[in-house]
Design a protein around this motif. Structure first.
Motif, PDB file in Angstrom:
ATOM      1  N   GLY A   1       0.810  -1.212   0.000  1.00 17.57           N
ATOM      2  CA  GLY A   1       0.000   0.000   0.000  1.00 17.57           C
ATOM      3  C   GLY A   1       0.840   1.258   0.000  1.00 17.57           C
ATOM      4  O   GLY A   1       0.542   2.225  -0.717  1.00 17.57           O
ATOM      5  N   VAL A   2       1.914   1.261   0.777  1.00 16.53           N
ATOM      6  CA  VAL A   2       2.803   2.425   0.811  1.00 16.53           C
ATOM      7  C   VAL A   2       3.437   2.644  -0.553  1.00 16.53           C
ATOM      8  O   VAL A   2       3.494   3.765  -1.065  1.00 16.53           O
ATOM      9  CB  VAL A   2       3.882   2.255   1.909  1.00 16.53           C
ATOM     10  CG1 VAL A   2       4.947   3.335   1.777  1.00 16.53           C
ATOM     11  CG2 VAL A   2       3.247   2.299   3.290  1.00 16.53           C
ATOM     12  N   ILE A   3       3.929   1.564  -1.162  1.00 15.67           N
ATOM     13  CA  ILE A   3       4.558   1.675  -2.480  1.00 15.67           C
ATOM     14  C   ILE A   3       3.571   2.202  -3.518  1.00 15.67           C
ATOM     15  O   ILE A   3       3.929   2.972  -4.411  1.00 15.67           O
ATOM     16  CB  ILE A   3       5.133   0.309  -2.909  1.00 15.67           C
ATOM     17  CG1 ILE A   3       6.435   0.032  -2.150  1.00 15.67           C
ATOM     18  CG2 ILE A   3       5.387   0.264  -4.409  1.00 15.67           C
ATOM     19  CD1 ILE A   3       7.116  -1.263  -2.509  1.00 15.67           C
ATOM     20  N   ARG A   4       2.311   1.816  -3.385  1.00 17.98           N
ATOM     21  CA  ARG A   4       1.287   2.263  -4.332  1.00 17.98           C
ATOM     22  C   ARG A   4       0.719   3.635  -3.992  1.00 17.98           C
ATOM     23  O   ARG A   4      -0.207   4.114  -4.647  1.00 17.98           O
ATOM     24  CB  ARG A   4       0.164   1.223  -4.380  1.00 17.98           C
ATOM     25  CG  ARG A   4       0.599  -0.097  -5.020  1.00 17.98           C
ATOM     26  CD  ARG A   4      -0.426  -1.190  -4.782  1.00 17.98           C
ATOM     27  NE  ARG A   4      -0.009  -2.445  -5.433  1.00 17.98           N
ATOM     28  CZ  ARG A   4      -0.557  -3.628  -5.191  1.00 17.98           C
ATOM     29  NH1 ARG A   4      -1.547  -3.722  -4.305  1.00 17.98           N
ATOM     30  NH2 ARG A   4      -0.131  -4.699  -5.817  1.00 17.98           N
ATOM     31  N   GLY A   5       1.255   4.266  -2.940  1.00 18.60           N
ATOM     32  CA  GLY A   5       0.832   5.616  -2.593  1.00 18.60           C
ATOM     33  C   GLY A   5      -0.446   5.692  -1.782  1.00 18.60           C
ATOM     34  O   GLY A   5      -1.027   6.775  -1.624  1.00 18.60           O
ATOM     35  N   LYS A   6      -0.902   4.558  -1.235  1.00 18.40           N
ATOM     36  CA  LYS A   6      -2.143   4.550  -0.448  1.00 18.40           C
ATOM     37  C   LYS A   6      -1.822   4.789   1.025  1.00 18.40           C
ATOM     38  O   LYS A   6      -2.138   3.981   1.908  1.00 18.40           O
ATOM     39  CB  LYS A   6      -2.871   3.221  -0.648  1.00 18.40           C
ATOM     40  CG  LYS A   6      -3.296   2.972  -2.089  1.00 18.40           C
ATOM     41  CD  LYS A   6      -4.009   1.639  -2.238  1.00 18.40           C
ATOM     42  CE  LYS A   6      -4.460   1.403  -3.677  1.00 18.40           C
ATOM     43  NZ  LYS A   6      -5.160   0.105  -3.832  1.00 18.40           N
ATOM     44  N   PHE A   7      -1.203   5.930   1.293  1.00 18.46           N
ATOM     45  CA  PHE A   7      -0.712   6.225   2.635  1.00 18.46           C
ATOM     46  C   PHE A   7      -1.841   6.269   3.660  1.00 18.46           C
ATOM     47  O   PHE A   7      -1.755   5.669   4.736  1.00 18.46           O
ATOM     48  CB  PHE A   7       0.053   7.549   2.631  1.00 18.46           C
ATOM     49  CG  PHE A   7       0.304   8.090   4.001  1.00 18.46           C
ATOM     50  CD1 PHE A   7       1.304   7.559   4.791  1.00 18.46           C
ATOM     51  CD2 PHE A   7      -0.476   9.118   4.517  1.00 18.46           C
ATOM     52  CE1 PHE A   7       1.526   8.041   6.070  1.00 18.46           C
ATOM     53  CE2 PHE A   7      -0.265   9.603   5.791  1.00 18.46           C
ATOM     54  CZ  PHE A   7       0.738   9.061   6.574  1.00 18.46           C
ATOM     55  N   ASP A   8      -2.912   7.009   3.371  1.00 17.85           N
ATOM     56  CA  ASP A   8      -3.997   7.181   4.342  1.00 17.85           C
ATOM     57  C   ASP A   8      -4.626   5.847   4.723  1.00 17.85           C
ATOM     58  O   ASP A   8      -4.926   5.598   5.901  1.00 17.85           O
ATOM     59  CB  ASP A   8      -5.068   8.127   3.786  1.00 17.85           C
ATOM     60  CG  ASP A   8      -4.574   9.563   3.677  1.00 17.85           C
ATOM     61  OD1 ASP A   8      -3.636   9.910   4.426  1.00 17.85           O
ATOM     62  OD2 ASP A   8      -5.105  10.315   2.841  1.00 17.85           O
ATOM     63  N   GLU A   9      -4.824   4.973   3.723  1.00 18.05           N
ATOM     64  CA  GLU A   9      -5.412   3.669   4.001  1.00 18.05           C
ATOM     65  C   GLU A   9      -4.515   2.834   4.912  1.00 18.05           C
ATOM     66  O   GLU A   9      -4.978   2.187   5.857  1.00 18.05           O
ATOM     67  CB  GLU A   9      -5.669   2.918   2.695  1.00 18.05           C
ATOM     68  CG  GLU A   9      -6.744   3.540   1.807  1.00 18.05           C
ATOM     69  CD  GLU A   9      -6.947   2.759   0.521  1.00 18.05           C
ATOM     70  OE1 GLU A   9      -6.579   1.565   0.497  1.00 18.05           O
ATOM     71  OE2 GLU A   9      -7.454   3.339  -0.460  1.00 18.05           O
ATOM     72  N   VAL A  10      -3.215   2.849   4.614  1.00 13.82           N
ATOM     73  CA  VAL A  10      -2.269   2.076   5.426  1.00 13.82           C
ATOM     74  C   VAL A  10      -2.206   2.637   6.841  1.00 13.82           C
ATOM     75  O   VAL A  10      -2.226   1.888   7.831  1.00 13.82           O
ATOM     76  CB  VAL A  10      -0.872   2.082   4.770  1.00 13.82           C
ATOM     77  CG1 VAL A  10       0.153   1.417   5.692  1.00 13.82           C
ATOM     78  CG2 VAL A  10      -0.911   1.376   3.420  1.00 13.82           C
ATOM     79  N   TYR A  11      -2.139   3.955   6.932  1.00 14.38           N
ATOM     80  CA  TYR A  11      -2.052   4.609   8.247  1.00 14.38           C
ATOM     81  C   TYR A  11      -3.261   4.242   9.107  1.00 14.38           C
ATOM     82  O   TYR A  11      -3.127   3.860  10.280  1.00 14.38           O
ATOM     83  CB  TYR A  11      -1.955   6.126   8.040  1.00 14.38           C
ATOM     84  CG  TYR A  11      -1.847   6.952   9.305  1.00 14.38           C
ATOM     85  CD1 TYR A  11      -1.070   6.537  10.380  1.00 14.38           C
ATOM     86  CD2 TYR A  11      -2.523   8.165   9.406  1.00 14.38           C
ATOM     87  CE1 TYR A  11      -0.969   7.307  11.532  1.00 14.38           C
ATOM     88  CE2 TYR A  11      -2.425   8.946  10.550  1.00 14.38           C
ATOM     89  CZ  TYR A  11      -1.655   8.510  11.615  1.00 14.38           C
ATOM     90  OH  TYR A  11      -1.557   9.278  12.749  1.00 14.38           O
ATOM     91  N   ASP A  12      -4.461   4.327   8.550  1.00 17.89           N
ATOM     92  CA  ASP A  12      -5.680   3.995   9.296  1.00 17.89           C
ATOM     93  C   ASP A  12      -5.708   2.516   9.681  1.00 17.89           C
ATOM     94  O   ASP A  12      -6.124   2.152  10.796  1.00 17.89           O
ATOM     95  CB  ASP A  12      -6.916   4.333   8.460  1.00 17.89           C
ATOM     96  CG  ASP A  12      -7.134   5.836   8.318  1.00 17.89           C
ATOM     97  OD1 ASP A  12      -6.601   6.591   9.154  1.00 17.89           O
ATOM     98  OD2 ASP A  12      -7.826   6.245   7.359  1.00 17.89           O
ATOM     99  N   SER A  13      -5.252   1.669   8.773  1.00 19.26           N
ATOM    100  CA  SER A  13      -5.250   0.231   9.041  1.00 19.26           C
ATOM    101  C   SER A  13      -4.319  -0.111  10.208  1.00 19.26           C
ATOM    102  O   SER A  13      -4.669  -0.909  11.092  1.00 19.26           O
ATOM    103  CB  SER A  13      -4.838  -0.540   7.789  1.00 19.26           C
ATOM    104  OG  SER A  13      -4.759  -1.932   8.054  1.00 19.26           O
TER     105      SER A  13
END
Length: 674
Positions: free
Chosen positions: A513-525
């Motif tokens: 997720g981080v590599i794909r730029g989905k920072f907010d999703e990873v952070y919340d997870s």
């Protein structure tokens, strides 16, 4: 008796075949260094390829391994990046060099492994599990807070309050910020700078090694010493403390010097100018030992580029060897840029002179702006690059690197200029790849984007979990120390193998997720997972709430710049990126073009480069009477000006141009007013 190494023409050709493009050869300057196996200094200009020359020497040494009596070779540099470059370029050709008894690493890793850790374990009786400055400071502040107002130690906090409250009240009147808040901040900054010096049993400050407390019966002394030793007992030490311990080691066990000299026949230190005073002293005492040594010790660098930490004091202690070799030819710089850079060279040991071997002929450009159009400087720079690409003076290549660099990030006062004035979206961010950050979101944002691998991101996520355990005071019951990453994972695996499998899958998905730029999703997870994670250890989220739930402020400053990270300052006006950074972060880099942004810095007579260094802009060499306060600025310009292969631009305000540079030689400078 030293083993004599005779370098043949066949050896040189062998090294050239591995390190140089087909048809290229080493010139006389580099061959002189490659063939030399005596104790010497090598002073090499920017872009000289000195590291390549060192690698050639190492390739040739590999042919002579093992050395007589199985002595080793020690190769040290300042950063892990530099060490990795050595391994990447010659590792497969040098299997013997990369094995015992040889050692290739950073000065920090050398001191930790051979001096500090053995001394701490064997002499002081502490088991160190982590060498990291941020963690050490965090733990020291935590221990100090326990005794802050402890009457058993005569309230140590009162000592620091007395030291800082008066100045804090003055600042409060100027800024309107509560004096207590200012004072508490000053106290914390001073406390986390403390160390106990085992050599003379005094409590001192790292910043200048000054003594804070020396009376061992003083209750405050006892309390602060107890706090410091508790951090060591818990297994933590800072990078700086490790050097202190290294010096203590050779004082207590002077025989270590002879042991290390016997171990290492040849010692090569690259980027010597980046070593601080204690690093310098350690290496000198061990491997030079006032000339009474069994080791061949070669120091490689350029005194003119000693800008780390803004400290120029190394030039005052770096005494030249009896033999100093020079590499004056720069493969990177063109003659017209080299001529200018040469004017900013403070140290001219031997016949040192910056000479450009790059056969390009683009004059340095001076971009003159007014205060009201300063934000047009970088777009104008981009236009210049575009024009040079269209005229084929710069090849249009995606590998090209276009940079704008400055000394000071943000202005300190309203009328002063920093990088952020040229580029208002400039983000002053944590730029060093570290193990420790102030908030959970930082662990996801700040990683080495050039590597950009799952392993790098996984390491950051695990380090975040380790920090949460520390904040919640959760230690390993088997060791009575805080968990390491390995111990934490082993504990969860034994606690519940099914949950451990789920965690491994979660970590993989977070990394992707981080590599794909989905920072907010990873952070919340991850935030949602933390309560379950803590439940494995029988705890809930209490002390770590702010660390987990509150993102870091938008401007997080850390001046110890080493590597690039996932967030960068770039702008694109003409279909190519221009990277905007500090001079410190650009050190060691090669750019296609560089724009040097003059910024305000309160040193010397005049606060901007065009004021302090106007004579050098006019191609005049420094004389020997140069003021010490100007030297730091000079080295900044030397480093910044020596980055580009093709084009150097410098941005100067019109008012300062008119006052100090109006008579500049326009045959050598292209002056562009905007």
């Amino acid at each position: 008796m030293q083993q004599e190494i005779n370098v043949t023409e066949e050896d040189i050709k062998y090294a050239e075949s591995i390190l140089l493009p087909e048809g290229k050869t080493f010139d006389e300057e580099r061959i002189n260094f490659i063939k030399n196996f005596e104790t010497i200094d090598l002073q090499a200009v920017p872009g000289s390829g000195k590291t390549t020359a060192l690698l050639a020497k190492l390739l040739i040494l590999e042919r002579h391994l093992p050395l007589r009596t199985n002595r080793g070779i020690l190769i040290l540099s300042h950063t892990n990046t530099a060490v990795d470059e050595i391994k990447d370029r010659i590792g497969k050709h040098c299997p013997k060099l990369f094995s015992y008894p040889n050692f290739i690493g950073t000065i920090q890793s050398f001191v930790d492994q051979f001096l500090a850790i053995p001394y701490i374990v064997n002499h002081l009786g502490y088991k160190i599990t982590r060498v990291d400055t941020e963690t050490f400071k965090e733990q020291l502040w935590k221990e100090f807070q326990k005794i802050y107002w402890d009457e058993n130690y005569n309230k140590p906090g009162g000592l620091f309050w007395q030291r800082h409250i008066t100045e804090s009240q003055k600042i409060s009147k100027k800024t309107g910020i509560n004096a207590n808040i200012i004072c508490n901040d000053k106290i914390k900054n001073e406390v986390i700078d403390l160390f106990f010096d085992f050599s003379d049993n005094k409590i001192k400050l790292f910043r200048d090694s000054s003594t804070l407390l020396a009376t061992q019966t003083n209750l405050r002394f006892i309390g602060i010493k107890t706090a410091i030793l508790k951090v060591l007992e818990n297994g933590f030490i800072s990078y700086e403390y490790a050097y202190k311990m290294g010096l203590n080691c050779i004082d207590v066990y002077p025989r270590v010097i002879k042991i290390l000299q016997h171990r290492f026949n040849y010692v090569f230190v690259d980027e010597m100018q980046d070593m601080d005073i204690e690093q310098y002293e350690l290496l000198e005492r061990i491997f030079f030992n006032e000339g009474e040594t069994r080791s061949i010790y070669q120091r490689i660098g350029d005194k003119n580029q000693a800008i780390y930490g803004g400290n120029v004091s190394l030039e005052n202690i770096w005494t030249n060897r009896e033999t100093t070799l020079n590499i004056n030819g720069s493969q990177r710089l063109s003659p017209c840029i080299a001529e200018l850079v040469n004017c900013f060279a403070l140290s001219r040991d031997g016949d040192f002179k910056v000479e450009g071997l790059n056969q390009l002929n683009i004059k340095p450009h001076l971009i003159v702006y007014n205060n009201d159009n300063i934000k047009n400087v970088i777009p104008r720079y981009s236009t210049i690059i575009k024009q040079l690409i269209h005229s084929n003076q710069i090849t249009d290549d995606t590998k090209n690197k276009y940079y704008a660099v400055g000394w000071v990030k943000e202005k300190g006062e309203m009328d002063k200029i920093g990088i952020s004035d040229y580029f208002e979206n400039y983000l002053s961010i944590i730029s060093k790849q570290k193990n420790d950050y102030p908030t959970l979101d930082c662990y996801l944002k700040f990683f080495d984007s050039e590597k950009n691998t799952l392993g790098i991101i996984r390491k950051n996520i695990l380090n975040a979990f380790i920090k949460i355990l520390r904040i919640e005071d959760i230690s390993n019951p088997n060791t009575n120390r805080f968990y390491t990453k390995k111990e934490m994972l082993e504990f969860i695996s034994l606690f519940d193998s099914h949950e451990f499998s789920k965690l491994k899958l979660l970590i993989f998905n977070w990394c992707m997720g981080v590599i794909r730029g989905k920072f907010d999703e990873v952070y919340d997870s991850i935030k949602n997972y933390i309560p379950l994670f803590l439940s494995y250890f029988g705890k809930s989220k209490v002390k770590s709430i702010s660390f987990v739930d509150i993102p870091a402020p938008p401007h997080i400053i850390d001046t110890k710049i080493e590597t690039s990270i996932s967030i960068s300052n770039t702008v694109n006006y003409d279909n190519f990126d221009i990277n905007i950074s500090t001079i410190h972060s650009a050190k060691g880099q090669t750019h296609t073009t560089t724009l040097y942004l003059e910024t305000f810095h309160k040193i010397g007579n005049g606060n901007y480069e065009s004021q302090r260094l106007s004579n050098q802009f006019k191609y005049n060499l420094f004389d020997n009477n140069t003021l010490d306060v100007v030297k730091q600025s000079t080295k900044m310009a030397y480093v910044g000006f020596s980055r580009p292969t093709h084009l150097l631009c410098v941005a100067v305000c019109k008012s300062r141009f008119d006052s100090h540079l109006s008579d500049i030689d326009r045959d050598k400078w292209e002056v562009i007013e905007i």
